[in-house]
Design an enzyme around this catalytic site. Sequence first.
Site, short mmCIF file in Angstrom:
data_model
loop_
_atom_site.label_atom_id
_atom_site.label_comp_id
_atom_site.label_asym_id
_atom_site.label_seq_id
_atom_site.Cartn_x
_atom_site.Cartn_y
_atom_site.Cartn_z
N ASP A 460 0.81 -1.22 0.00
CA ASP A 460 0.00 0.00 0.00
C ASP A 460 0.84 1.27 0.00
OD1 ASP A 460 0.72 -0.40 2.63
OD2 ASP A 460 -1.29 -0.15 3.45
C1 LAN Z 1 3.62 -1.42 10.00
C2 LAN Z 1 3.70 -0.01 9.65
C3 LAN Z 1 3.04 0.36 8.37
C4 LAN Z 1 1.86 -0.51 8.03
C5 LAN Z 1 0.92 0.06 6.94
C6 LAN Z 1 1.66 0.49 5.69
C7 LAN Z 1 0.23 1.30 7.50
C8 LAN Z 1 -0.14 -0.97 6.63
O1 LAN Z 1 -1.08 -0.44 5.74
C9 LAN Z 1 0.46 -2.28 6.22
C10 LAN Z 1 1.30 -2.86 7.36
C11 LAN Z 1 2.43 -1.92 7.82
C12 LAN Z 1 3.52 -2.01 6.80
C13 LAN Z 1 3.03 -2.36 9.15
C14 LAN Z 1 3.09 -3.78 9.51
C15 LAN Z 1 3.53 -4.13 10.93
C16 LAN Z 1 4.64 -3.22 11.43
C17 LAN Z 1 5.80 -3.35 10.51
C18 LAN Z 1 4.07 -1.78 11.40
C19 LAN Z 1 2.83 -1.58 12.25
C20 LAN Z 1 5.17 -1.01 12.07
C21 LAN Z 1 5.68 -1.94 13.18
C22 LAN Z 1 5.11 -3.35 12.89
C23 LAN Z 1 6.15 -4.44 13.23
C24 LAN Z 1 5.58 -5.81 12.94
C25 LAN Z 1 6.58 -4.30 14.69
C26 LAN Z 1 7.41 -5.40 15.24
C27 LAN Z 1 6.56 -6.47 15.81
C28 LAN Z 1 6.48 -7.72 15.34
C29 LAN Z 1 5.32 -8.57 15.68
C30 LAN Z 1 7.54 -8.31 14.48
#
Ligand code: LAN
Length: 731
Positions: A460
Amino acid sequence: MGDFWNYWSFKTDAKGRQVWDFSSPNPTNAWDSEEGKVFLAEMQRAFTFDKKANPNSADLVYRRKQSLLNRNLQDAPPNNVTSVYQKGTSYYTSLQSESGHWPGDYGGPHFLAPGLIIASYVTESPLPAAHQVLIKQYFLNHQNEDGGWGLHIEDKSTMFGTVLQYVALRLLGLTANEPAILKARNWIHKHGGATGIPSWGKFYLSVLGVYEWEGCNSLFPEMWLMPESLPFHPSKYWCHARMVYLPMAYCYGLKVTGKVTPLITELRKEIYTERYEDIDWQKARNHCTPTDLYHHPAALLKLLNTVTNAYEKVQLPSLRKRATNFILDYIKAEDEQTNYIDIGPVNQVINSICVWHAYGKASEAFKKHSDRWFDYLWVAEDGMKMNGYNGSQFWDTAFAMQAMMESYQPEADAALRKAYQYIEKSQVTVEVNDSKKFYRHPSVGGFPFSNAEHGWPITDCSAEGLKVALQVKRLGFQVDNPISDLRLKQSADLLLSLQNKDGGWASYELTRGPKWLELLNPSEIFGNIMIDHSYTECSSACIQALHAFKQHFPAYKPTETQNAIEKGIQFILSQQRADGSWYGSWAVCFTYGTWFAIEALMAVSLQKQTPEIKNAIDRACAFLLSKQEPDGGWGESFESCLKKEYVPHRSSQIINTSWALLTLMAAGHTNKAAIDKGIGLLLSRQMDSGDFPQEGISGVFNHSCGISYTAYRNVFPIWALGRYVKTYLNK
Ligand code: LAN
């Protein structure tokens, strides 16, 4: 107070790297001297924060500095839609950085900074004194009244949150008898002691040396040597699970543990309800405190654990060596592909530990690693926190641009032009090395969430980047370095390559593994982490981008693009719930998911709406109208994400209100009175500065963990007001 904030300065560069620097008033940095200690204590006090009023800080340190630098506001204008809109935009543009992006707080989770503190202790690489003080203050500010901490800032206390902050605070120098520590220890003991910490906690504690590796279920490094064709091969995991369990398996495989210092020995005595020597570690493996349990480990996982735990007793050293060598190669590739930022805050820190273990503290690789710790640290009025990513630069900028382009305002021109440069610079233009060997989907054409140096493209984010570039083109807006048609086509190609068989789009990659892989989810605290699933939000963004692309490039892969859009729409329709709403996986919650779904349905059906789509839109609007509060707003609690049912917030929230309004206006809903009331709520909440207040937490991941999106409180009201101006006032 402001004086102490001023010792911290925010640095960013053309590549969007974000670091907070502390410039010491004391050139010799003699923090052990009386004067030094007094200074640090006073600085700590300047970051006192009242969690009871609202656990969400408002990013005031950055905002005060930046808006003071860039203010050019007119005097308090009358309180009508256009002026609130302009004032909101003008305030927000004052926060833009020189490199074109909008920096901001991306904190929220409570398990990130403790991981870093543990890594810095184990690797004997302490953070600078001033950083330590602010991190300590952040932990103290966020302690719940019952003495504990949760998974994230709005959460009830959990064993995971409490033991991690407890240990981190002790490592940062708090003594065992300090009131905050006593209260925390009391919480831990009352809830059965640290043997009940969930598996991720067991991992961190084992590395630190305050828990035994024997008390962990096997993380089975040899898994990486199995045939890739197996449905449960780790290459099929969601990239975040893959990249976190990778270094975890290294540490487990080699039982990496820090030095057992006197402090470690004390901690072993403090966090359990029995003597460390008496703990039944095997029993502790599957023990999880009920407060923490969100995802119940499945029977299949337990069975598999029995097998891998048994293997651990007889494992072949040569095979272990091969497995851990492969893991090290993989870590090296990930480090180099991301310039040592790594995909996220968890693997960044655990990779640092592995690199330290494998190559030593003096190695180039470890130095590069620990240098990147600072990219994750953020200063706000509640202290120093660890962000959930190395920032949300790209994402916020792409949204801010769309919000400001919704309705034309000449005042936003300069900011838009600058922001476009950041978008342009962020696109991935070359493939990473060894992409096939290390299971990377092609990257070229994609856009990341933070910056190009990080480089992992996201479905996205890529879609929002493409949408912005195409909208700029459509509006005929003059920008420097316009993204070439070739690069736009590469972006569309990437989106096409990322569509799943079910018609939807997942977050980073294709869904690679079967659904039942979720049965192997070993984390008791997160849901849906094993495979990358199709999501409404990601799918909607990709559909919208491809639709816009088709209008600009009608001759480029017309059938493929059209089919992708149609299949995508079918996926969106299939996700609508009986009550007319869509669940949102990445923000709170149904107002977010529904907004995305409707934007996609409206975008593609503007010319011709099928009865099926019309019905879906009508039901969505009816759902939203049924949730409007008497004050005109909408407010959803974080609980919606956990429970997967709409749970109203105590009060209306500007961000939910904006999403609901954007949806109703996109759908062309005829209930103008409801829309006016919602707009009224937004107007009433704007502050004198043009900012909007920080309310509840608005982001989420894996159903259970909240995460802060500071930009949303500005971007979405601006977007909704812009749409109102365009729809009703500028006709
Ligand atoms: C994010 C940040 C961005 C987010 C969006 C782009 C907003 C979303 O539309 C798709 C998923 C995504 C990329 C996403 C997935 C999970 C993340 C990477 C996070 C919320 C930021 C931190 C999180 C990550 C998994 C944190 C570490 C924890 C684990 C369970 C590994």
